[in-house]
Design a protein around this motif. Sequence first.
Motif, PDB file in Angstrom:
ATOM      1  N   TYR A  48       0.926  -1.172  -0.012  1.00 16.62           N
ATOM      2  CA  TYR A  48       0.136   0.061   0.056  1.00 16.62           C
ATOM      3  C   TYR A  48       0.845   1.189   0.054  1.00 16.62           C
ATOM      4  N   ARG A  49       1.848   1.255   0.910  1.00 17.32           N
ATOM      5  CA  ARG A  49       2.813   2.400   0.936  1.00 17.32           C
ATOM      6  C   ARG A  49       3.467   2.775  -0.375  1.00 17.32           C
ATOM      7  N   LEU A  50       3.978   1.255  -1.019  1.00 19.83           N
ATOM      8  CA  LEU A  50       4.490   1.746  -2.347  1.00 19.83           C
ATOM      9  C   LEU A  50       3.517   2.222  -3.636  1.00 19.83           C
ATOM     10  N   MET A  51       2.409   1.791  -3.363  1.00 22.74           N
ATOM     11  CA  MET A  51       1.449   1.955  -4.429  1.00 22.74           C
ATOM     12  C   MET A  51       0.876   3.534  -4.195  1.00 22.74           C
ATOM     13  N   SER A  52       1.093   3.969  -3.101  1.00 23.09           N
ATOM     14  CA  SER A  52       0.233   5.306  -2.717  1.00 23.09           C
ATOM     15  C   SER A  52       1.369   6.622  -2.944  1.00 23.09           C
ATOM     16  N   ARG A  53       2.607   6.107  -3.320  1.00 17.83           N
ATOM     17  CA  ARG A  53       3.622   7.109  -3.518  1.00 17.83           C
ATOM     18  C   ARG A  53       3.313   7.888  -4.886  1.00 17.83           C
TER      19      ARG A  53
END
Length: 53
Positions: A48-53
């Motif tokens: 999720y963190r990688l996709m929300s960047r």
Amino acid sequence: MASVDTYDLMGANTERICRYKSKFGADLVPYYTVESEGAGMKAAKTAYRLMSR
């Protein structure tokens, strides 16, 4: 606005924003977060963190 009785400016754990929000004279209200542990949840959070960047 007279019709607005609640609002949130976000940043409840940020000292600078807390000082700003304190000027409105509101009552403190607790809030809760839910954390899940485990390898699957850790992978999901990382994705999720990688996709929300």
